[in-house]
Write a protein that holds these residues in place. Sequence first.
Motif, PDB file in Angstrom:
ATOM      1  N   ASN A 155       0.952  14.296  -3.513  1.00 31.32           N
ATOM      2  CA  ASN A 155       0.265  15.443  -2.910  1.00 31.32           C
ATOM      3  C   ASN A 155      -1.228  15.406  -3.252  1.00 31.32           C
ATOM      4  O   ASN A 155      -1.590  15.540  -4.414  1.00 31.32           O
ATOM      5  N   ARG A 204       8.776  20.015  -2.782  1.00 35.46           N
ATOM      6  CA  ARG A 204       9.113  18.647  -3.175  1.00 35.46           C
ATOM      7  C   ARG A 204       7.887  17.986  -3.781  1.00 35.46           C
ATOM      8  O   ARG A 204       6.759  18.177  -3.308  1.00 35.46           O
ATOM      9  N   ASP A 242      18.628  16.019   3.887  1.00 36.47           N
ATOM     10  CA  ASP A 242      17.702  16.940   3.227  1.00 36.47           C
ATOM     11  C   ASP A 242      17.910  16.874   1.714  1.00 36.47           C
ATOM     12  O   ASP A 242      18.732  17.598   1.162  1.00 36.47           O
ATOM     13  N   PRO A 243      17.161  16.019   0.995  1.00 44.97           N
ATOM     14  CA  PRO A 243      16.187  15.049   1.500  1.00 44.97           C
ATOM     15  C   PRO A 243      16.839  13.676   1.697  1.00 44.97           C
ATOM     16  O   PRO A 243      18.008  13.497   1.417  1.00 44.97           O
ATOM     17  N   ASP A 296      11.409  11.370  -6.181  1.00 43.17           N
ATOM     18  CA  ASP A 296      11.217  12.666  -5.541  1.00 43.17           C
ATOM     19  C   ASP A 296      11.797  13.730  -6.446  1.00 43.17           C
ATOM     20  O   ASP A 296      12.914  13.565  -6.964  1.00 43.17           O
ATOM     21  N   ARG A 340      12.992  17.531  -6.232  1.00 38.84           N
ATOM     22  CA  ARG A 340      13.280  18.655  -5.345  1.00 38.84           C
ATOM     23  C   ARG A 340      13.157  19.924  -6.185  1.00 38.84           C
ATOM     24  O   ARG A 340      13.950  20.151  -7.099  1.00 38.84           O
ATOM     25  N   THR A 343      15.689  20.767  11.967  1.00 42.30           N
ATOM     26  CA  THR A 343      16.916  21.241  11.336  1.00 42.30           C
ATOM     27  C   THR A 343      18.060  20.276  11.592  1.00 42.30           C
ATOM     28  O   THR A 343      17.977  19.412  12.476  1.00 42.30           O
ATOM     29  N   ALA A 356       9.739  23.717   6.898  1.00 39.28           N
ATOM     30  CA  ALA A 356       8.510  24.339   6.393  1.00 39.28           C
ATOM     31  C   ALA A 356       7.663  24.980   7.486  1.00 39.28           C
ATOM     32  O   ALA A 356       7.086  26.052   7.256  1.00 39.28           O
ATOM     33  N   LYS A 365      10.246  23.201  13.634  1.00 36.61           N
ATOM     34  CA  LYS A 365      11.165  22.935  12.530  1.00 36.61           C
ATOM     35  C   LYS A 365      12.127  21.804  12.881  1.00 36.61           C
ATOM     36  O   LYS A 365      12.561  21.667  14.020  1.00 36.61           O
ATOM     37  N   GLN A 398      14.398  13.071   8.173  1.00 34.77           N
ATOM     38  CA  GLN A 398      14.244  14.068   7.112  1.00 34.77           C
ATOM     39  C   GLN A 398      14.195  15.471   7.704  1.00 34.77           C
ATOM     40  O   GLN A 398      13.421  15.742   8.621  1.00 34.77           O
ATOM     41  N   VAL A 399      15.024  16.378   7.179  1.00 34.86           N
ATOM     42  CA  VAL A 399      14.968  17.782   7.583  1.00 34.86           C
ATOM     43  C   VAL A 399      13.656  18.394   7.106  1.00 34.86           C
ATOM     44  O   VAL A 399      13.185  18.114   6.004  1.00 34.86           O
ATOM     45  N   ASN A 400      13.048  19.247   7.938  1.00 33.65           N
ATOM     46  CA  ASN A 400      11.798  19.916   7.567  1.00 33.65           C
ATOM     47  C   ASN A 400      11.791  21.322   8.174  1.00 33.65           C
ATOM     48  O   ASN A 400      11.616  21.489   9.380  1.00 33.65           O
TER      49      ASN A 400
END
Length: 448
Positions: free
Chosen positions: A45, A135, A231-232, A146, A148, A257, A248, A255, A244-246
């Motif tokens: 990040n 994450r 996820d993830p 990673d 979570r 899903t 956010a 989204k 990858q589910v997102n």
Amino acid sequence: MRAPATQIDLALEFYYRRNQFADSRPWNEWLERKSFETEELQVANPMADVAYGADEITSPIIAAVDKLVKEAISVGASDIHMESYETGLELRYRIDGELNHIDRYSSVDASAMVKRLKVMANMDIAQERVTQGGRISLKIGGQEFDLRVSVVPVPAGESIVMRILKKGAFNLTLKDLGFQTGTKEKFGTILSQPYGMILVCGPTGSGKSTTLYASLKQIQRPDRKLLTVEDPIEYQMPGICQVQVNVAPREEEKKVTFARVLREFLRQDPDVILVGEIRDTETAAIAVQAALTGHLLLSTIHTNDSVGIVARLMDMSVEPFLIGSTLLGGLAQRLARKICTECREEVEVSDELREVFEKEHMEIAPRMFKGRGCKRCHDSGYRGRVGLYELMEVTPDVRNLINRKALEEDIRRAVQTRDFRTLYKDGLEKISQGFLSLEEVQRVCKTI
């Protein structure tokens, strides 16, 4: 001592200042871990290095957070628990399924450490009375991980739990996971079917995702298209398209899903689809649709045993005739701590174990093993974990009961008339094979 000053300092720390995890580690292993701790922790990040005007996030706090993350990874922890109380912050690691108390921090340091982790996970540090999830992607010594992250508000501040997921190639097979020969062969037969639905159930942290990855590895072929939505994404698997589910984004249409991706998968010409979890009515409906239209679908679901999968699907408004048409089998599993192989010894069979074997009508002769405790297992007698499995095969008899909306107990009796091994019986067999203790099987399995 004749050695460089740094080596002397390490030796003094090894003898006098080690923490509880290093107490029984051999010198060579301890040196390896120290070299890992000195590696720089890189956070993916880019905002993690931005100063938010929060003076309490100082260099010592950043160093303390980095140290506890690296230490947790080096000792093989699966989760990091940071719990805020009036007296301060309690730090615990979950290792082989057991929580271990590690350290305690002051309330002032606790607040700053929580803020640091929220910055690393790209969370809103101004919000302290709401739940948040995020994450953290890390790189340490050439290895990628990673974390979570889950944050919940408590009276004394905020508590954090972080699940540690190692990125990299997946190289386990079903044989490595602890399947008994008969169960592995039956499960392999179910996996070889061209279409239908296979569900794995169990509590959080019972190894369901690992079983699904091993299953994918077994059925992967060049002539098959395999798609997953997770996820993830815990492991990157070559030759498999992974999504990858997102959830956010604030805009609903942006989204990603389970249900939305699964619906799109049906247009991707797949042969095998893996869905990380069936958690709602919409996902369940589309999963059944995929299994009905000629695809092999693998997923997880939260129930206590394999027979309970049928009731759970009905609870998600899936019609019984659709369950009977699509469900190939259900696999329930648990993870139990293995007796340490370095200090394991056979002991006299207790009266309690004999009674348990007689009550379960077990044909295999009872044998009992115990770990004395050694350096490798930190004197606990346990090291590593092994899976316990219960496989429900959907035979024509079972399918007829499902279609007739039979009670769960009726389905259970029909399943048990065949060569059916419950989680508890699988655990008892592994006791005689020297893998487990009776106390550990009773800890993770229902005994009635």
